[in-house]
Design a protein around this motif. Structure first.
Motif, PDB file in Angstrom:
ATOM      1  N   ASP A  29     -10.286  11.703  26.052  1.00 33.15           N
ATOM      2  CA  ASP A  29      -9.330  12.741  25.675  1.00 33.15           C
ATOM      3  C   ASP A  29      -9.193  13.658  26.891  1.00 33.15           C
ATOM      4  OD1 ASP A  29     -11.645  14.289  25.678  1.00 33.15           O
ATOM      5  OD2 ASP A  29     -11.841  14.253  23.506  1.00 33.15           O
ATOM      6  N   ILE A  30      -8.684  14.844  26.719  1.00 34.47           N
ATOM      7  CA  ILE A  30      -8.462  15.687  27.892  1.00 34.47           C
ATOM      8  C   ILE A  30      -9.609  16.636  28.184  1.00 34.47           C
ATOM      9  CG2 ILE A  30      -5.969  15.578  27.627  1.00 34.47           C
ATOM     10  CD1 ILE A  30      -6.145  18.533  26.687  1.00 34.47           C
ATOM     11  N   ARG A  31     -10.742  16.492  27.499  1.00 31.18           N
ATOM     12  CA  ARG A  31     -11.850  17.413  27.712  1.00 31.18           C
ATOM     13  C   ARG A  31     -12.628  17.152  28.992  1.00 31.18           C
ATOM     14  NH1 ARG A  31     -14.788  17.077  22.193  1.00 31.18           N
ATOM     15  NH2 ARG A  31     -13.656  15.137  22.118  1.00 31.18           N
ATOM     16  N   GLU A  32     -12.480  15.970  29.585  1.00 31.06           N
ATOM     17  CA  GLU A  32     -13.178  15.646  30.818  1.00 31.06           C
ATOM     18  C   GLU A  32     -12.468  14.481  31.508  1.00 31.06           C
ATOM     19  OE1 GLU A  32     -16.954  13.405  30.481  1.00 31.06           O
ATOM     20  OE2 GLU A  32     -16.544  13.423  28.325  1.00 31.06           O
ATOM     21  N   PRO A  33     -12.552  14.424  32.824  1.00 25.25           N
ATOM     22  CA  PRO A  33     -11.986  13.273  33.523  1.00 25.25           C
ATOM     23  C   PRO A  33     -12.801  12.013  33.200  1.00 25.25           C
ATOM     24  CG  PRO A  33     -12.271  15.124  35.027  1.00 25.25           C
ATOM     25  CD  PRO A  33     -12.980  15.468  33.753  1.00 25.25           C
ATOM     26  N   MET A  45     -10.557  20.027  35.973  1.00 27.16           N
ATOM     27  CA  MET A  45     -10.499  20.745  34.703  1.00 27.16           C
ATOM     28  C   MET A  45      -9.917  22.147  34.886  1.00 27.16           C
ATOM     29  SD  MET A  45     -11.284  18.459  32.630  1.00 27.16           S
ATOM     30  CE  MET A  45     -11.181  19.472  31.167  1.00 27.16           C
ATOM     31  N   ASP A  46     -10.282  22.819  35.974  1.00 31.60           N
ATOM     32  CA  ASP A  46      -9.719  24.148  36.231  1.00 31.60           C
ATOM     33  C   ASP A  46      -8.210  24.084  36.435  1.00 31.60           C
ATOM     34  OD1 ASP A  46     -12.205  25.330  35.998  1.00 31.60           O
ATOM     35  OD2 ASP A  46     -12.541  25.467  38.171  1.00 31.60           O
ATOM     36  N   LEU A  47      -7.744  23.091  37.182  1.00 28.39           N
ATOM     37  CA  LEU A  47      -6.300  22.943  37.396  1.00 28.39           C
ATOM     38  C   LEU A  47      -5.573  22.616  36.090  1.00 28.39           C
ATOM     39  CD1 LEU A  47      -6.359  20.952  40.753  1.00 28.39           C
ATOM     40  CD2 LEU A  47      -5.574  23.312  40.423  1.00 28.39           C
ATOM     41  N   THR A  48      -6.154  21.746  35.284  1.00 26.77           N
ATOM     42  CA  THR A  48      -5.541  21.392  34.001  1.00 26.77           C
ATOM     43  C   THR A  48      -5.483  22.616  33.090  1.00 26.77           C
ATOM     44  OG1 THR A  48      -6.384  19.146  34.245  1.00 26.77           O
ATOM     45  CG2 THR A  48      -5.643  19.796  32.053  1.00 26.77           C
ATOM     46  N   ARG A  49      -6.561  23.395  33.056  1.00 23.53           N
ATOM     47  CA  ARG A  49      -6.585  24.614  32.235  1.00 23.53           C
ATOM     48  C   ARG A  49      -5.500  25.581  32.691  1.00 23.53           C
ATOM     49  NH1 ARG A  49     -11.418  25.910  33.109  1.00 23.53           N
ATOM     50  NH2 ARG A  49     -12.365  24.956  31.310  1.00 23.53           N
ATOM     51  N   LYS A  50      -5.327  25.707  34.006  1.00 22.01           N
ATOM     52  CA  LYS A  50      -4.294  26.604  34.539  1.00 22.01           C
ATOM     53  C   LYS A  50      -2.899  26.155  34.128  1.00 22.01           C
ATOM     54  CE  LYS A  50      -6.884  28.355  38.442  1.00 22.01           C
ATOM     55  NZ  LYS A  50      -7.068  28.356  39.885  1.00 22.01           N
ATOM     56  N   ILE A  51      -2.684  24.858  34.077  1.00 24.27           N
ATOM     57  CA  ILE A  51      -1.378  24.353  33.651  1.00 24.27           C
ATOM     58  C   ILE A  51      -1.103  24.788  32.216  1.00 24.27           C
ATOM     59  CG2 ILE A  51      -0.091  22.258  33.040  1.00 24.27           C
ATOM     60  CD1 ILE A  51      -1.453  20.951  35.526  1.00 24.27           C
ATOM     61  N   TYR A  52      -2.081  24.600  31.334  1.00 21.61           N
ATOM     62  CA  TYR A  52      -1.879  24.976  29.939  1.00 21.61           C
ATOM     63  C   TYR A  52      -1.737  26.484  29.761  1.00 21.61           C
ATOM     64  CZ  TYR A  52      -2.416  20.297  28.142  1.00 21.61           C
ATOM     65  OH  TYR A  52      -2.209  18.986  27.862  1.00 21.61           O
ATOM     66  N   THR A  53      -2.524  27.269  30.482  1.00 22.41           N
ATOM     67  CA  THR A  53      -2.436  28.718  30.308  1.00 22.41           C
ATOM     68  C   THR A  53      -1.215  29.319  31.002  1.00 22.41           C
ATOM     69  OG1 THR A  53      -3.958  29.084  32.160  1.00 22.41           O
ATOM     70  CG2 THR A  53      -4.910  29.028  29.936  1.00 22.41           C
ATOM     71  N   SER A  54      -0.567  28.558  31.886  1.00 24.33           N
ATOM     72  CA  SER A  54       0.641  29.075  32.533  1.00 24.33           C
ATOM     73  C   SER A  54       1.742  29.346  31.509  1.00 24.33           C
ATOM     74  CB  SER A  54       1.142  28.108  33.604  1.00 24.33           C
ATOM     75  OG  SER A  54       1.662  26.930  33.013  1.00 24.33           O
ATOM     76  N   GLY A  81       4.726  23.652  19.014  1.00 19.73           N
ATOM     77  CA  GLY A  81       4.235  23.911  20.372  1.00 19.73           C
ATOM     78  C   GLY A  81       2.973  24.742  20.380  1.00 19.73           C
ATOM     79  N   GLY A  82       2.928  25.780  19.554  1.00 18.33           N
ATOM     80  CA  GLY A  82       1.745  26.640  19.477  1.00 18.33           C
ATOM     81  C   GLY A  82       0.518  25.881  19.007  1.00 18.33           C
ATOM     82  N   LYS A  83       0.716  25.013  18.039  1.00 17.53           N
ATOM     83  CA  LYS A  83      -0.394  24.203  17.507  1.00 17.53           C
ATOM     84  C   LYS A  83      -1.018  23.353  18.607  1.00 17.53           C
ATOM     85  CE  LYS A  83      -0.846  20.102  14.712  1.00 17.53           C
ATOM     86  NZ  LYS A  83      -0.142  19.171  13.857  1.00 17.53           N
ATOM     87  N   TYR A  84      -0.176  22.671  19.380  1.00 20.91           N
ATOM     88  CA  TYR A  84      -0.696  21.810  20.445  1.00 20.91           C
ATOM     89  C   TYR A  84      -1.333  22.623  21.565  1.00 20.91           C
ATOM     90  CZ  TYR A  84       1.558  17.906  18.153  1.00 20.91           C
ATOM     91  OH  TYR A  84       1.920  16.949  17.241  1.00 20.91           O
ATOM     92  N   LEU A  85      -0.700  23.730  21.939  1.00 18.42           N
ATOM     93  CA  LEU A  85      -1.258  24.559  23.002  1.00 18.42           C
ATOM     94  C   LEU A  85      -2.627  25.091  22.608  1.00 18.42           C
ATOM     95  CD1 LEU A  85      -1.024  25.996  25.726  1.00 18.42           C
ATOM     96  CD2 LEU A  85       0.136  27.858  24.537  1.00 18.42           C
ATOM     97  N   LEU A  86      -2.747  25.649  21.410  1.00 16.27           N
ATOM     98  CA  LEU A  86      -4.039  26.175  20.963  1.00 16.27           C
ATOM     99  C   LEU A  86      -5.090  25.074  20.862  1.00 16.27           C
ATOM    100  CD1 LEU A  86      -2.903  28.764  18.278  1.00 16.27           C
ATOM    101  CD2 LEU A  86      -3.790  29.220  20.577  1.00 16.27           C
ATOM    102  N   GLY A  87      -4.684  23.911  20.396  1.00 14.68           N
ATOM    103  CA  GLY A  87      -5.619  22.783  20.312  1.00 14.68           C
ATOM    104  C   GLY A  87      -6.154  22.390  21.673  1.00 14.68           C
ATOM    105  N   LEU A  89      -6.239  24.336  24.376  1.00 13.51           N
ATOM    106  CA  LEU A  89      -7.073  25.422  24.910  1.00 13.51           C
ATOM    107  C   LEU A  89      -8.469  25.356  24.293  1.00 13.51           C
ATOM    108  CD1 LEU A  89      -4.522  28.374  25.010  1.00 13.51           C
ATOM    109  CD2 LEU A  89      -5.386  27.010  26.930  1.00 13.51           C
ATOM    110  N   LYS A  90      -8.567  25.007  23.016  1.00 11.47           N
ATOM    111  CA  LYS A  90      -9.880  24.839  22.375  1.00 11.47           C
ATOM    112  C   LYS A  90     -10.648  23.690  23.017  1.00 11.47           C
ATOM    113  CE  LYS A  90      -8.689  25.854  17.708  1.00 11.47           C
ATOM    114  NZ  LYS A  90      -8.861  25.424  16.320  1.00 11.47           N
ATOM    115  N   ASP A  91      -9.942  22.616  23.376  1.00  7.31           N
ATOM    116  CA  ASP A  91     -10.602  21.491  24.049  1.00  7.31           C
ATOM    117  C   ASP A  91     -11.311  21.948  25.311  1.00  7.31           C
ATOM    118  OD1 ASP A  91      -9.780  19.618  22.184  1.00  7.31           O
ATOM    119  OD2 ASP A  91      -8.066  18.939  23.366  1.00  7.31           O
ATOM    120  N   PHE A  92     -10.690  22.846  26.059  1.00  2.16           N
ATOM    121  CA  PHE A  92     -11.275  23.284  27.308  1.00  2.16           C
ATOM    122  C   PHE A  92     -12.465  24.196  27.110  1.00  2.16           C
ATOM    123  CE2 PHE A  92      -6.865  22.373  28.742  1.00  2.16           C
ATOM    124  CZ  PHE A  92      -7.216  21.296  29.533  1.00  2.16           C
ATOM    125  N   THR A  93     -12.540  24.896  26.004  1.00  2.00           N
ATOM    126  CA  THR A  93     -13.683  25.781  25.771  1.00  2.00           C
ATOM    127  C   THR A  93     -14.930  24.994  25.422  1.00  2.00           C
ATOM    128  OG1 THR A  93     -13.142  26.125  23.437  1.00  2.00           O
ATOM    129  CG2 THR A  93     -12.240  27.699  25.019  1.00  2.00           C
TER     130      THR A  93
END
Length: 95
Positions: A29-33, A45-54, A81-87, A89-93
Motif C-alpha cells: 500500500d502507500i505506507r512504505e516503499p 515518504m516525506d515527498l509523498t506526504r508533502k504531495i498529499y498535504t499540498s 475527495g476528503g475521505k481519500y485525503l484523510l485516509g 494522511l492517516k496512512d502516513f501517521t
C-alpha cells in the motif's frame, strides 16, 4: 509512488531486476516503499506526504471553494475527495 501489483509490467520488471523488497502483500500500500530505490525510504515518504498535504493550503482550498458550481461538486470535493485525503494522511501517521 507506484506499487508493483502482480500481473503488471512493473511487477515483472521489478521481480526480474530484484527491486521488490518484500513478498508480504499486506505491505503493498502507500505506507512504505516496497521497491528498492537509490532514494532513501524516509525521503520518498516525506515527498509523498508533502504531495498529499499540498492540497491543504489556503490557496488551493479557496480555489476549490470558488470553483463549486453544484451540489455534486460539494459531494465530490467534501465527501469523496476528503475521505481519500484523510485516509491517506492517516496512512502516513502509522509509519
Amino acid at each position: 509512488n507506484d506499487i508493483p501489483n502482480p500481473g503488471t509490467a512493473l511487477f515483472a520488471e521489478s521481480e526480474k531486476n530484484g527491486w521488490i523488497k518484500t513478498p508480504d502483500w499486506d505491505r503493498y500500500d502507500i505506507r512504505e516503499p516496497v521497491m528498492r530505490s537509490p532514494i532513501a525510504d524516509r525521503t520518498i515518504m516525506d515527498l509523498t506526504r508533502k504531495i498529499y498535504t499540498s492540497f491543504l493550503t489556503p490557496r488551493y482550498l479557496l480555489r476549490k471553494l470558488f470553483s463549486i458550481r453544484s451540489r455534486n461538486d460539494i459531494n465530490y470535493y467534501v465527501f469523496r475527495g476528503g475521505k481519500y485525503l484523510l485516509g491517506h494522511l492517516k496512512d502516513f501517521t502509522k509509519s
